[in-house]
Scaffold this active site. Sequence first.
Site, mmCIF file in Angstrom:
data_model
loop_
_atom_site.group_PDB
_atom_site.id
_atom_site.type_symbol
_atom_site.label_atom_id
_atom_site.label_comp_id
_atom_site.label_asym_id
_atom_site.label_seq_id
_atom_site.Cartn_x
_atom_site.Cartn_y
_atom_site.Cartn_z
ATOM 1 N N ASP A 46 46.628 38.394 34.681
ATOM 2 C CA ASP A 46 46.219 37.523 34.182
ATOM 3 C C ASP A 46 45.319 38.315 32.462
ATOM 4 O O ASP A 46 44.993 37.550 31.945
ATOM 5 C CB ASP A 46 44.652 37.456 34.802
ATOM 6 C CG ASP A 46 45.685 35.818 35.762
ATOM 7 O OD1 ASP A 46 46.315 34.910 35.959
ATOM 8 O OD2 ASP A 46 44.682 36.091 37.079
ATOM 9 N N LYS A 96 38.881 32.654 32.943
ATOM 10 C CA LYS A 96 39.907 31.532 32.766
ATOM 11 C C LYS A 96 39.970 30.062 33.840
ATOM 12 O O LYS A 96 39.415 30.712 35.066
ATOM 13 C CB LYS A 96 41.963 31.895 32.503
ATOM 14 C CG LYS A 96 42.545 32.748 33.551
ATOM 15 C CD LYS A 96 42.561 31.525 34.789
ATOM 16 C CE LYS A 96 43.159 33.154 35.673
ATOM 17 N NZ LYS A 96 43.624 32.357 36.952
#
Length: 315
Positions: free
Chosen positions: A149, A19
């Site tokens: 995350d 990401k």
Amino acid sequence: MTHLAAAPSPSVRVHAPGKVNLSLRVGAVQDDGYHPLSTIFQAVALYEEVTATQVPEGAGVTITVDGPQADLVPVDGTNLAWRAAEALAARVGTAPDVALHLAKGVPVAGGMAGGSADAAATLVACDALWQTGLSREDLTSLAAELGSDVPFALLGHTAVGTGRGHLLTPAMTRGEFHWVFAAQAEGLSTPAVYGRFDELAGPGGSGAVDDPGLAEDTALMQALRAGDAHALGRALHNDLQAAALSLRPELERTIAVAHEAGALGAFVSGSGPTVAALARSRQHALAIAASWTAEGAADSVWCTSGPAHGARLLP
């Protein structure tokens, strides 16, 4: 006499994305040691691939790793994928017997959540291998317990994250965005970056807000909805960048080289030390990568695009 070969152990393959934080706004540290976050994640098409293979009862968890920087990845209980397998086993009441093979496709310790992607892929792989039948909501709950995350690596695409970044709301986007990442051989500790952020914020976190929100990211959200890469480049933001640059000042040159090559935006990705640059096109991304390489501003460069899908079973 005919000898029959033993049937191969069943295996499941899953990949999950790295990401980039398009915006990362960090609040003052709280009594529990966590910082409240407001962030906008975008998954990119750099994937961690996890193969989970059934092993004999009592064998426990084992991990092997290959790919770039594989030697930097722990293969014991400190690995987030190992912890994911054990957490899933504990949730469903089975023994954590599995061999995990991690094929690295995201820079290690680069602020791009490669370890979190391993954990997310492991949850999906072990759920399928052990036929536990957990819902995606159950897996997301487990993911949040493992790390901030990990839930996003399950979801993928583009999303707003609040809390510790683990409370997700999908964000509307249009089109494809082209990214190039400058990775460094030496990682940067996330706790060290947050520690420096606290130092820079001053006593009592006076330089950080208590509860960051999306009010300052209106232009960024509009750029995503319009598919406007130029506007997105102008709106990119990272509250941790000053802290990361104070620990690794050479990254300022990496950012400058990207701007000199015409990047629409360039900044430290997450807690660093990876630098992300937004390009106009795939060809422009390759040109930025070439500039970084020519200037010796990165140990490796990675060109990709986003948004990308979340953790997914592979054939």
